[in-house]
Design an enzyme around this catalytic site. Structure first.
Site, PDB file in Angstrom:
ATOM      1  N   LEU A 100      38.001  35.687  40.733  1.00  0.00           N
ATOM      2  CA  LEU A 100      38.378  36.449  39.541  1.00  0.00           C
ATOM      3  C   LEU A 100      38.893  37.840  39.907  1.00  0.00           C
ATOM      4  O   LEU A 100      38.665  38.325  41.019  1.00  0.00           O
ATOM      5  CB  LEU A 100      37.150  36.541  38.627  1.00  0.00           C
ATOM      6  CG  LEU A 100      36.693  35.183  38.057  1.00  0.00           C
ATOM      7  CD1 LEU A 100      35.247  35.228  37.573  1.00  0.00           C
ATOM      8  CD2 LEU A 100      37.626  34.742  36.939  1.00  0.00           C
ATOM      9  N   THR A 111      37.264  39.705  45.281  1.00  0.00           N
ATOM     10  CA  THR A 111      37.009  40.992  45.931  1.00  0.00           C
ATOM     11  C   THR A 111      36.537  41.948  44.847  1.00  0.00           C
ATOM     12  O   THR A 111      37.297  42.263  43.923  1.00  0.00           O
ATOM     13  CB  THR A 111      38.297  41.548  46.570  1.00  0.00           C
ATOM     14  OG1 THR A 111      38.786  40.600  47.508  1.00  0.00           O
ATOM     15  CG2 THR A 111      38.018  42.865  47.277  1.00  0.00           C
ATOM     16  N   LYS A 146      34.693  43.277  53.837  1.00  0.00           N
ATOM     17  CA  LYS A 146      36.075  43.178  53.335  1.00  0.00           C
ATOM     18  C   LYS A 146      36.694  44.562  53.087  1.00  0.00           C
ATOM     19  O   LYS A 146      37.800  44.840  53.531  1.00  0.00           O
ATOM     20  CB  LYS A 146      36.053  42.358  52.037  1.00  0.00           C
ATOM     21  CG  LYS A 146      37.278  42.438  51.185  1.00  0.00           C
ATOM     22  CD  LYS A 146      38.265  41.360  51.463  1.00  0.00           C
ATOM     23  CE  LYS A 146      39.547  41.616  50.694  1.00  0.00           C
ATOM     24  NZ  LYS A 146      40.580  40.685  50.992  1.00  0.00           N
ATOM     25  N   LYS A 188      43.831  48.348  45.244  1.00  0.00           N
ATOM     26  CA  LYS A 188      42.566  47.921  44.617  1.00  0.00           C
ATOM     27  C   LYS A 188      41.426  47.984  45.651  1.00  0.00           C
ATOM     28  O   LYS A 188      40.353  48.526  45.390  1.00  0.00           O
ATOM     29  CB  LYS A 188      42.713  46.486  44.091  1.00  0.00           C
ATOM     30  CG  LYS A 188      41.392  45.880  43.632  1.00  0.00           C
ATOM     31  CD  LYS A 188      41.458  44.382  43.374  1.00  0.00           C
ATOM     32  CE  LYS A 188      40.044  43.830  43.219  1.00  0.00           C
ATOM     33  NZ  LYS A 188      39.982  42.398  43.009  1.00  0.00           N
TER      34      LYS A 188
HETATM   35  P1  NAD Z   1      45.133  36.255  39.789  1.00  0.00           P
HETATM   36  O1  NAD Z   1      45.253  37.325  38.797  1.00  0.00           O
HETATM   37  O2  NAD Z   1      46.328  35.475  40.197  1.00  0.00           O
HETATM   38  O3  NAD Z   1      44.016  35.183  39.316  1.00  0.00           O
HETATM   39  C1  NAD Z   1      42.862  35.508  38.583  1.00  0.00           C
HETATM   40  C2  NAD Z   1      42.657  34.408  37.562  1.00  0.00           C
HETATM   41  O4  NAD Z   1      41.443  34.658  36.860  1.00  0.00           O
HETATM   42  C3  NAD Z   1      43.779  34.362  36.496  1.00  0.00           C
HETATM   43  O5  NAD Z   1      44.333  33.062  36.470  1.00  0.00           O
HETATM   44  C4  NAD Z   1      43.061  34.710  35.188  1.00  0.00           C
HETATM   45  O6  NAD Z   1      43.575  34.019  34.066  1.00  0.00           O
HETATM   46  C5  NAD Z   1      41.651  34.272  35.512  1.00  0.00           C
HETATM   47  N1  NAD Z   1      40.630  34.905  34.672  1.00  0.00           N
HETATM   48  C6  NAD Z   1      40.523  36.208  34.312  1.00  0.00           C
HETATM   49  N2  NAD Z   1      39.432  36.395  33.542  1.00  0.00           N
HETATM   50  C7  NAD Z   1      38.835  35.180  33.432  1.00  0.00           C
HETATM   51  C8  NAD Z   1      37.675  34.729  32.767  1.00  0.00           C
HETATM   52  N3  NAD Z   1      36.887  35.540  32.077  1.00  0.00           N
HETATM   53  N4  NAD Z   1      37.359  33.415  32.853  1.00  0.00           N
HETATM   54  C9  NAD Z   1      38.148  32.560  33.547  1.00  0.00           C
HETATM   55  N5  NAD Z   1      39.267  32.932  34.202  1.00  0.00           N
HETATM   56  C10 NAD Z   1      39.608  34.235  34.139  1.00  0.00           C
HETATM   57  O7  NAD Z   1      44.447  36.933  41.086  1.00  0.00           O
HETATM   58  P2  NAD Z   1      44.408  36.378  42.577  1.00  0.00           P
HETATM   59  O8  NAD Z   1      45.542  36.935  43.357  1.00  0.00           O
HETATM   60  O9  NAD Z   1      44.166  34.905  42.554  1.00  0.00           O
HETATM   61  O10 NAD Z   1      43.108  37.142  43.107  1.00  0.00           O
HETATM   62  C11 NAD Z   1      41.803  36.717  42.776  1.00  0.00           C
HETATM   63  C12 NAD Z   1      40.817  37.524  43.610  1.00  0.00           C
HETATM   64  O11 NAD Z   1      41.094  37.322  45.002  1.00  0.00           O
HETATM   65  C13 NAD Z   1      40.888  39.034  43.365  1.00  0.00           C
HETATM   66  O12 NAD Z   1      39.578  39.551  43.361  1.00  0.00           O
HETATM   67  C14 NAD Z   1      41.707  39.539  44.546  1.00  0.00           C
HETATM   68  O13 NAD Z   1      41.413  40.880  44.877  1.00  0.00           O
HETATM   69  C15 NAD Z   1      41.267  38.590  45.643  1.00  0.00           C
HETATM   70  N6  NAD Z   1      42.224  38.416  46.744  1.00  0.00           N
HETATM   71  C16 NAD Z   1      43.547  38.200  46.462  1.00  0.00           C
HETATM   72  C17 NAD Z   1      44.450  38.026  47.526  1.00  0.00           C
HETATM   73  C18 NAD Z   1      45.925  37.765  47.254  1.00  0.00           C
HETATM   74  O14 NAD Z   1      46.713  37.825  48.217  1.00  0.00           O
HETATM   75  N7  NAD Z   1      46.334  37.450  46.041  1.00  0.00           N
HETATM   76  C19 NAD Z   1      43.997  38.077  48.859  1.00  0.00           C
HETATM   77  C20 NAD Z   1      42.631  38.275  49.104  1.00  0.00           C
HETATM   78  C21 NAD Z   1      41.760  38.444  48.027  1.00  0.00           C
END
Ligand code: NAD
Length: 309
Positions: free
Chosen positions: A85, A114, A189, A264
Site C-alpha cells: 500500500l 514502505t 530500507k 518519499k
Molecule cells: P501504487 O500506487 O501503484 O499502488 C498502491 C495500490 O494500493 C493502488 O492500486 C491503490 O488503489 C491501492 N490502495 C490504496 N488504498 C487502499 C486501500 N485502503 N485498500 C486497498 N487498496 C488500496 O504504488 P506502488 O508503486 O505499487 O507502491 C506500493 C508500495 O511499494 C509503496 O509503499 C511504495 O513506496 C513501495 N515501493 C514501490 C516501488 C516502485 O518502484 N513502485 C519500489 C519499492 C517499494
C-alpha cells in the site's frame, strides 16, 4: 507431488518454493502489488485479491487471482495476508478495519509497503495482541523486479513470524533477509535509500565536475569505477547518458526509480532520524535537493538529479 531429480539444485529450489500451497489475501494491487500477487499464484498459492481500484482487481483476476470487492471478505479463511500500500496511514487503517478480526487468528501477516518505522512497530504490536504473527517486509527492486519475482525483502519481526513469512516471500523474490525485530525491515530500507540518494548526488557532482574540468566523462567512469570512487550509483546505474553502463539516463530518465518515490523514502528517513536524534547532514541536504527536483520532475528516474547540476 512429482518426483524430484536427486542432486539437481534447480529442481529442489522450485520444490522448496512450492512446499505448501496456501490461501493468501493480497491487498494493494498497484504497480508493485499486481505483479507480486500474480507471482504467488504462479508459485501454486491461491490468492484472494483486493484493491480499491476495479481496474487493478480486473488485472489481478487476469493474473489468476480471485478478485474480491471487499477486503474483509478477502481475508476470511486465509493462511496469510500480504499488503502493498502507498503509506503508513493507509496500512494502519487497512489492518485495523479490514484484517484484524477478519483474517483467522494465527494467520501470518506481511506488510511489504514502505512506511515509517513507528507505524510499522505499532501495527505489528497490535497484530500480536490480536493473536497474529506479523512482519514488516519492505522491498528493494522496482516494478520489473516485482513482475519478475526478483525482489529483495528486508524483514522485521520475531524469528517465528519470519520463518512463517519467508515461505510466502520466497515466491515473490530472489532474497529474503531477516533484519531484526519489528520495524527493522523499514529501518534497513530507509537507511539504504538515504545512502543511495546521497551517493547518486555525489556521483553526479563528480561526473559533471570532471566534464567541466575537461576530462572525458567516459574516461572518468573507467578510472573511478575501478578506484575508490567505486559505488553502485556510478558502476551499476551511471547517471550520465552514453557513459558507463546502460541505465535510465540512456532512456531520457524514463522508467527506473521515480524521483517522487525516492523523496518519499527520504522524508521517512528524516522523520526517523529526528525520532532518534541521529545526525544526517547529507541526508537532509539530499532531501532538499530531491524536493526541488520532484517539483517539476517527480516521475523521472532519481538519477536525473544530474540535470540540476
Ligand atoms: P501504487 O500506487 O501503484 O499502488 C498502491 C495500490 O494500493 C493502488 O492500486 C491503490 O488503489 C491501492 N490502495 C490504496 N488504498 C487502499 C486501500 N485502503 N485498500 C486497498 N487498496 C488500496 O504504488 P506502488 O508503486 O505499487 O507502491 C506500493 C508500495 O511499494 C509503496 O509503499 C511504495 O513506496 C513501495 N515501493 C514501490 C516501488 C516502485 O518502484 N513502485 C519500489 C519499492 C517499494
Amino acid at each position: 507431488m512429482g518426483s524430484r531429480a536427486a542432486g539437481d539444485p534447480s529442481v529442489r529450489w522450485v520444490d522448496e518454493k512450492r512446499r505448501e500451497n496456501m490461501k493468501i489475501a493480497f491487498i494493494g494491487l498497484g504497480n508493485m502489488g499486481g505483479g507480486m500477487a500474480a507471482n504467488l499464484v504462479k508459485a501454486g498459492h491461491s490468492v484472494n485479491a483486493f484493491d480499491l481500484s476495479p481496474e487493478a482487481r480486473g488485472s489481478a483476476e487476469s493474473g489468476g487471482c480471485d478478485a474480491y470487492d471487499d477486503a474483509e471478505r478477502a481475508c476470511e479463511g486465509v493462511d496469510a495476508v500480504v499488503t502493498m500500500l502507498p503509506n503508513g496511514e493507509i496500512v494502519k487503517a487497512v489492518y485495523e478495519n479490514d484484517v484484524f478480526g477478519h483474517a483467522p487468528e494465527g494467520a501470518v501477516l506481511l506488510d511489504c509497503s514502505t512506511i515509517d518505522v513507528a507505524t510499522a512497530k505499532e501495527v505489528i504490536a497490535k497484530a500480536e495482541a490480536a493473536g497474529y504473527d506479523m512482519v514488516d517486509a519492505p522491498v528493494s527492486g522496482g516494478i520489473a523486479a516485482a513482475n519478475g519475482g526478483t525482489l529483495t525483502f528486508m524483514v522485521g519481526g520475531t524469528e517465528k513470524a519470519f520463518a512463517r513469512a519467508e515461505e510466502v516471500l520466497q515466491a515473490m523474490g530472489k532474497a529474503v533477509i531477516h533484519a531484526g525485530d519489528a520495524g527493522a525491515g523499514q529501518t534497513a530500507k530507509i537507511c539504504n535509500n538515504m545512502l543511495l540518494a546521497i551517493s547518486m548526488i555525489g556521483t553526479a557532482e563528480a561526473m559533471k565536475m570532471a566534464e567541466k574540468l575537461g576530462l572525458d566523462p567516459q574516461k572518468f567512469y573507467e578510472i573511478s569505477s575501478q578506484s575508490s570512487g567505486y559505488c553502485w550509483s556510478l558502476n551499476a546505474y551511471t547517471p550520465m547518458p552514453g557513459v558507463g553502463v546502460e541505465s535510465p539516463a540512456d532512456n531520457d530518465y524514463q522508467g527506473g526509480f521515480a524521483t517522487a518515490l525516492m523523496l518519499k523514502d527520504l522524508r521517512l528517513a528524516m522523520d526517523a532520524a529526528q525520532d532518534v536524534d541521529a545526525t544526517t547532514v547529507l541526508g537532509a541536504k539530499a532531501t532538499e535537493i530531491y524536493e526541488k527536483l520532484a517539483e517539476e520532475h517527480g516521475a523521472l528516474d532519481f538519477s536525473s538529479v544530474i540535470k540540476t547540476l
